[in-house]
Each structure stands twice: as C-alpha cells, then as structure tokens.
Design a protein around this motif. Structure first.
Motif, PDB file in Angstrom:
ATOM      1  N   LEU A  81       0.808  -1.229   0.000  1.00  0.00           N
ATOM      2  CA  LEU A  81       0.000   0.000   0.000  1.00  0.00           C
ATOM      3  C   LEU A  81       0.838   1.274   0.000  1.00  0.00           C
ATOM      4  O   LEU A  81       0.295   2.370  -0.149  1.00  0.00           O
ATOM      5  CB  LEU A  81      -0.916   0.019   1.228  1.00  0.00           C
ATOM      6  CG  LEU A  81      -1.894  -1.142   1.375  1.00  0.00           C
ATOM      7  CD1 LEU A  81      -2.663  -1.013   2.674  1.00  0.00           C
ATOM      8  CD2 LEU A  81      -2.862  -1.175   0.192  1.00  0.00           C
ATOM      9  N   GLN A  82       2.146   1.148   0.185  1.00  0.00           N
ATOM     10  CA  GLN A  82       2.972   2.362   0.245  1.00  0.00           C
ATOM     11  C   GLN A  82       2.986   3.078  -1.103  1.00  0.00           C
ATOM     12  O   GLN A  82       2.885   2.455  -2.159  1.00  0.00           O
ATOM     13  CB  GLN A  82       4.412   2.011   0.639  1.00  0.00           C
ATOM     14  CG  GLN A  82       4.585   1.685   2.114  1.00  0.00           C
ATOM     15  CD  GLN A  82       6.051   1.519   2.508  1.00  0.00           C
ATOM     16  OE1 GLN A  82       6.944   2.069   1.875  1.00  0.00           O
ATOM     17  NE2 GLN A  82       6.286   0.748   3.541  1.00  0.00           N
ATOM     18  N   ASN A  83       3.135   4.393  -1.050  1.00  0.00           N
ATOM     19  CA  ASN A  83       3.290   5.150  -2.291  1.00  0.00           C
ATOM     20  C   ASN A  83       4.401   4.503  -3.137  1.00  0.00           C
ATOM     21  O   ASN A  83       5.459   4.149  -2.626  1.00  0.00           O
ATOM     22  CB  ASN A  83       3.679   6.598  -1.980  1.00  0.00           C
ATOM     23  CG  ASN A  83       2.561   7.361  -1.287  1.00  0.00           C
ATOM     24  OD1 ASN A  83       1.392   6.935  -1.331  1.00  0.00           O
ATOM     25  ND2 ASN A  83       2.891   8.465  -0.656  1.00  0.00           N
ATOM     26  N   GLN A  84       4.114   4.366  -4.434  1.00  0.00           N
ATOM     27  CA  GLN A  84       5.059   3.759  -5.367  1.00  0.00           C
ATOM     28  C   GLN A  84       5.459   2.340  -4.939  1.00  0.00           C
ATOM     29  O   GLN A  84       6.546   1.860  -5.301  1.00  0.00           O
ATOM     30  CB  GLN A  84       6.312   4.642  -5.569  1.00  0.00           C
ATOM     31  CG  GLN A  84       6.073   5.889  -6.406  1.00  0.00           C
ATOM     32  CD  GLN A  84       5.190   6.908  -5.681  1.00  0.00           C
ATOM     33  OE1 GLN A  84       5.509   7.328  -4.578  1.00  0.00           O
ATOM     34  NE2 GLN A  84       4.092   7.282  -6.304  1.00  0.00           N
ATOM     35  N   ALA A  86       6.711   1.021  -2.454  1.00  0.00           N
ATOM     36  CA  ALA A  86       8.100   1.028  -2.008  1.00  0.00           C
ATOM     37  C   ALA A  86       8.434  -0.155  -1.092  1.00  0.00           C
ATOM     38  O   ALA A  86       9.574  -0.614  -1.063  1.00  0.00           O
ATOM     39  CB  ALA A  86       8.415   2.345  -1.301  1.00  0.00           C
ATOM     40  N   TYR A 103      -0.187  -2.998  -8.202  1.00  0.00           N
ATOM     41  CA  TYR A 103      -0.952  -2.207  -7.248  1.00  0.00           C
ATOM     42  C   TYR A 103      -2.430  -2.550  -7.362  1.00  0.00           C
ATOM     43  O   TYR A 103      -3.064  -2.244  -8.377  1.00  0.00           O
ATOM     44  CB  TYR A 103      -0.760  -0.697  -7.410  1.00  0.00           C
ATOM     45  CG  TYR A 103      -1.488  -0.021  -6.265  1.00  0.00           C
ATOM     46  CD1 TYR A 103      -0.930  -0.017  -5.005  1.00  0.00           C
ATOM     47  CD2 TYR A 103      -2.775   0.475  -6.418  1.00  0.00           C
ATOM     48  CE1 TYR A 103      -1.618   0.492  -3.916  1.00  0.00           C
ATOM     49  CE2 TYR A 103      -3.473   0.996  -5.337  1.00  0.00           C
ATOM     50  CZ  TYR A 103      -2.885   0.994  -4.091  1.00  0.00           C
ATOM     51  OH  TYR A 103      -3.575   1.475  -3.017  1.00  0.00           O
ATOM     52  N   GLY A 104      -2.958  -3.177  -6.337  1.00  0.00           N
ATOM     53  CA  GLY A 104      -4.372  -3.519  -6.327  1.00  0.00           C
ATOM     54  C   GLY A 104      -5.005  -3.144  -5.000  1.00  0.00           C
ATOM     55  O   GLY A 104      -6.041  -3.688  -4.643  1.00  0.00           O
ATOM     56  N   GLN A 142       0.546   7.533   6.137  1.00  0.00           N
ATOM     57  CA  GLN A 142       0.381   7.861   4.716  1.00  0.00           C
ATOM     58  C   GLN A 142      -1.063   8.218   4.372  1.00  0.00           C
ATOM     59  O   GLN A 142      -1.318   9.157   3.621  1.00  0.00           O
ATOM     60  CB  GLN A 142       0.849   6.689   3.869  1.00  0.00           C
ATOM     61  CG  GLN A 142       0.759   6.934   2.369  1.00  0.00           C
ATOM     62  CD  GLN A 142       1.311   5.762   1.591  1.00  0.00           C
ATOM     63  OE1 GLN A 142       2.501   5.540   1.508  1.00  0.00           O
ATOM     64  NE2 GLN A 142       0.420   4.973   1.037  1.00  0.00           N
TER      65      GLN A 142
END
Lengths: 336, 336
Positions: A81-84, A86, A103-104, A142
């Motif tokens: 779930l982290q941005n990009q 990561a 990313y789902g 986040q």
C-alpha cells in the motif's frame, strides 16, 4: 465476454509463509504465523523500512521452507500500500529474480496469485511467487495521521494489519491447486467516506462473485468457504444482504479475513482488519494449513481493494472498489 | 535460470493510441500523436483528474480505432506514477473490463505489454490492452514541488512527459508481433540523487539487455532499433559506455524515448523526457507507425523504472532501478 479462467493444467501451491507484527501474533490465529516481531520494527529505523524488512524475511523464509533456490524462480508478483509500492521494491531488491510490481490496494494478494497462476498454467513460467504486505504504522501516516497524533477512529474504520504473506506456485507441488481465477472490474458505487472502506468495496465483491457463479455454473454450497479480504464487519453485513437480493444465501459459508485475524471484541480494532497483508497472512497460514489438513477442500478467496489515494479523497472523489477471485481446491476434489 | 520468454504463438498488435499534452505536441513527434490538449487539463479541475481523463480519452480512442468493443477485451493492464496508481484506477473505472493495476515506475509500459502478451500467448485471454500514463504537473507536485513554486532544475533532471499510450494485443492483428519478453530484476547500484534518475536506472538496463543477448543468442546488429524509455541524456551516455565494457557496441542502433519526444535544444527539458507516458506515447505512435510502414522490422523496447518514493528519498535510501524488455518483430522477419 466471460472473464473466468479455468486452468487446463492448474498450478499447485508448493509452499507458503507469513510474517506478522505483535498485535496479529496476539490474535486468534497468532500460533499459525511463521514469525512475528515484538515491536513491529523488524530491526529497522523507520516504519517504511520495517515493512520492507518484514517482506524480505517472509520471502527468505518461503525459500527456506520450500527448499527452492532463488535461481529456480521465474518471477515475483508483489505489491503493497505504500506510495510507489516502495515496501515491495525495497524489500525484495536483493533477490535476483524477475520482479513484477503490482498495485491492487487490498486486492493485491489475489491479483498476485492470479497472475502467478496464469504464468505457470500458460507454460510461461515454471515457478512464481505471489507476495503482499501492509503495515499499520506506514498506512496510518500515509493515509490518515501519524500514530503519535492519536486520532480518534470511527466505528466503521478498519485496522491496517501488519503482515506479509507469500505463496510459491508451480506445475508440481503438495497443493492445493489453483483451479480457476476471475479478475475483477473497477466498480464505483459512489461511496465517499474513506473511513468506511467496507461499504466502498462490497459492490465490487458482489460484482465478481455473482459473475463467478454465473460463468462457472457453481453455487455457494459447492464451496467449503468463501473468504473476503477484507471487508470488515460493515462490509460483511452489506455483502450478506446484497447477495441475498441476488438470490444467494452465504450464511455459514462466508467469512472475512479482517474479522478472523483479530479478536474484534478484545483488540480494539473497530470494524476489523484490513490491508493487503491481512488476506496475505491469513491465506498463507490458517487457510492453506486447513486445506492441507483436509478440513477445507474447496475455497474461494476474493480480495477486495479500494482504489483511492489520500489525494483523491481530499479532492472529493468517490472510492472505486475492485475484487479479484481465486479458487483453491484440493487435488481430486472437483472433476473436470 | 533463463527468464527469457520466447512465445510459441506470439501475440499481435491489433491497434494502438496515444494522447499527449501541449509541450509534447510541440515536439518533433507532435504530428504522430492521436490527440492533444492545449492546456494539459483535458477539461478537468485538478491535475490528477486531468491525467485520469487523458487515459480515459486514449482508451476510448483505442477502442474506436480498432473497432473492438469493451465486451471483447479480457483484461486491462495499466499503471502510472501517482500514489496508489490513482490515474489508472479512476481513469479506466467506467470500462466494464477486468483490471490489473501495475506499478513499475517508468518501466510500466513494458511491464503491461509483457503481461498482456503472456496472457494472450498462454491462451488465457483473447484480447488484452496495455496502458501507461504520466503527467508533468501531477509528478512535479507529488515527487518534487508544485509547479507554482518555480523550483530550479539541475542539468541531469528529466522532464515528466504528459502523455498516455495504449496498445491492444490479440491472437490475430495487423502486427507487429511481440516475439519475446524478458522481465527485469530490481538492481540497486547505490545512486541516491533523485535528480539523476538516468544514472540510477542505467545499471538495470545493462542487466536486462546483456541477459537478453546471452539468453536469446542475439547481438545488437540483429535489431533495427534498441530503445530505452527513458534514461535521458545522462543515462544514455552511461549505457553506451557500460555496454562497451561488456563487449557490445550500441552506437547508431540505440535511442531513448526521452530524447525523441522533445527537441532537447529548444524545449528546455534538460536531460530529456521521462515518466511512463513517455515510452507509452512514443511506442504507440512513432515506433509502431514506423514498424507498420516497414521502416523498422525488429525493435527492442526496454522501459526503465526508478523504484523510489518521495518518502524513501527523504529517508536517505538509494534508488533501485528495473528494466523490462519487449521484442517487437514484423511478421516473417525472424525464422523460428
């Protein structure tokens, strides 16, 4: 057009592993996870790096448990779930294995299993690994507020699970097999409350499951368990009600990973767990353990994701949902 | 283990489409893109929604150009650079087609083509669409500073391209075919300068391309064009130099999408374009146009991604890179 994919040569589960945080270890399934860390940091200085390290430890353990070397794996399908994404990019960078970033949102575990299964069933890969993780502290800062802020939670809010799960698939394995998969469509029911993800994702669950029953010619009673990951208490009630309007009674067959991983009465998690690590860890411990013991023979896993971002919520957009489906079977249970 | 996937029944390009912003329209390839918008907003109130709308328009145009209805498409493989891949999730939510969200940073166009190709070649899907987009203004405020801030750029910085590209693949199509693919591994060379992505990604390009030559038994001169997306001026020089140390001379065969989409002398883009929309739009216009005209017959596309996040840079982590490879061929050019 039918989107249901029934494998002619179904891939098998070779092995699986799960690593969790302290709260998850204290929950009802605590004894079934392979590893846990008492302070959720896994020895790292930041929460984001802790999540990466949790993934790395889970992955290394999976290789160890199966006895399969990294040079025998054709691909990793991983997301978080982290941005990009990561957590996955950094967590798995030291393994010399082709990497597919996904990313789902919270549907990632089913998305990764679906793609890994297709690659093996299509003869394009010999062995592939599906991975997903989430971490309470990275998700809080986040998507909401840093944990130090001490924000109050609404009753419909879910608790992001600190966990990583991984499963290795191949042409041959102890099982169960992945008999079929059905990829989800993005469904936007107009829900705008980011503290009520269950309501935002339930319509996508309904869309995928009813399509599955129609296209596969099956009924709820054909399965020992239909499992969502993770709609929580609010979403579960909506699903039972909505499925009834479509003529399907899921009572007694349907469970939610987010309600299994915690003791929702004692652990103060409000509507239950969420995060792609939740279905990842519940599947890659309790569920696959029970299947291997023969207590469950045919299981549908539907992982549901809310395709929002912190920015899209601030801009007042609704929250689209998606639900990907994977059908697990013990060998020989279903005739072709 | 060899990771190179040579398709026994290679999928074909059925059609493709590209939509860009004003600056891209003013560049050397401007006449080849299907659509552009003069203020990069595509009629929307925020940059993030503009990027989604750009994707939606591109996708709709792709269906129109090919004459294929959405009910005939088995899957969309799509990604972008926004947090939680929001451009794709929101942009494509109104199409009733199974959706696979991807995150490969600027490698996304090759990752999506690779997966769509595998699904078709493996007999799991009849038709699939690969999509990628990026937008200058969403990337600036997410990764750097909002454009109103007027931050100065270093000479090695690249300019995120405002563009969306999409390609439809199927068992039958006008071509070219996707002959083979090679998924990339995450490579961390220890670069920490987020304004020098070319240097961070070049080692991943080297890793994938040298593995490809070894595993496929080919040489640079077997190809009419080897194309990276997008290393820019700095990364291109590093690649030429590094490949020479490995015994491969790419002079005259190797180009970079980020140096093709802008006039780097006149358009003030420093080291060239970047963003997964760059390789997406250059491929889905100029390159596939030239292949269909027979000016190019065999092309390698290597899309390179930097797997960082704004948070990982602030935490002082190095920037891992990845490069995914797709081999396009006109039919009959290579004997089996």
């Amino acid at each position: 057009m039918d989107s249901w994919i029934l494998f002619q040569t179904p891939p098998s589960v070779i092995g699986y592993a799960s690593v969790v945080g302290e709260k998850e270890h204290e929950g009802p399934l605590g004894g079934e996870f392979d590893l846990h860390d008492q302070d959720d940091k896994f020895g790292m200085p930041t929460w984001e790096q802790s999540e990466s390290e949790m993934q790395r430890q889970m992955f290394q353990l999976l290789l160890k448990k199966t006895g399969v070397g990294e040079d025998q794996i054709n691909g990793i399908f991983a997301g978080d779930l982290q941005n990009q994404c990561a957590a996955s990019g950094y967590g798995l960078k030291d393994f010399d294995i082709p990497f597919f970033g996904l990313y789902g949102a919270c549907s990632t575990m089913a998305e990764s299993i679906m793609l890994a299964s297709c690659m093996v069933a299509g003869g394009l890969m010999q062995k592939a690994i599906a991975v997903a993780s989430s971490h309470f502290c990275t998700a809080e800062r986040q998507f909401r507020t840093p944990i130090e802020y001490g924000g109050q939670r609404t009753p419909s809010a879910q608790w992001t699970v600190t966990a990583a799960g991984g499963v290795m698939l191949g042409k041959d394995g102890a099982g169960p097999i992945v008999r079929s998969v059905l990829p989800g469509r993005v469904v936007d029911a107009g829900i705008k409350d980011a503290n009520n993800m269950g309501a935002a994702m339930a319509p996508a669950f309904l869309d995928t499951l009813t399509r599955f029953f129609r296209q596969s010619g099956t009924q709820p009673e054909d399965f020992d368990l239909i499992l969502s990951g993770d709609l929580g208490a609010v979403g579960k009630d909506i699903v039972l009600e909505l499925m009834r309007t479509q003529g399907y009674d899921l009572t007694g067959i349907y469970e939610d990973c987010g309600l299994m991983i915690y003791d929702t009465k004692k652990q103060d998690v409000h509507a239950g767990g969420s995060g792609c690590g939740c279905s990842g860890a519940v599947l890659c411990s309790h569920i696959l353990n029970r299947m291997r013991r023969g207590e469950l023979n045919r299981v549908l896993l539907l992982c549901t994701g809310a395709m929002l971002s912190a920015g899209s919520v601030l801009q007042g957009l609704s929250i689209p949902g998606i639900a990907h489906l994977v059908e697990f079977c013990n060998k020989g249970v279903v005739e072709k």
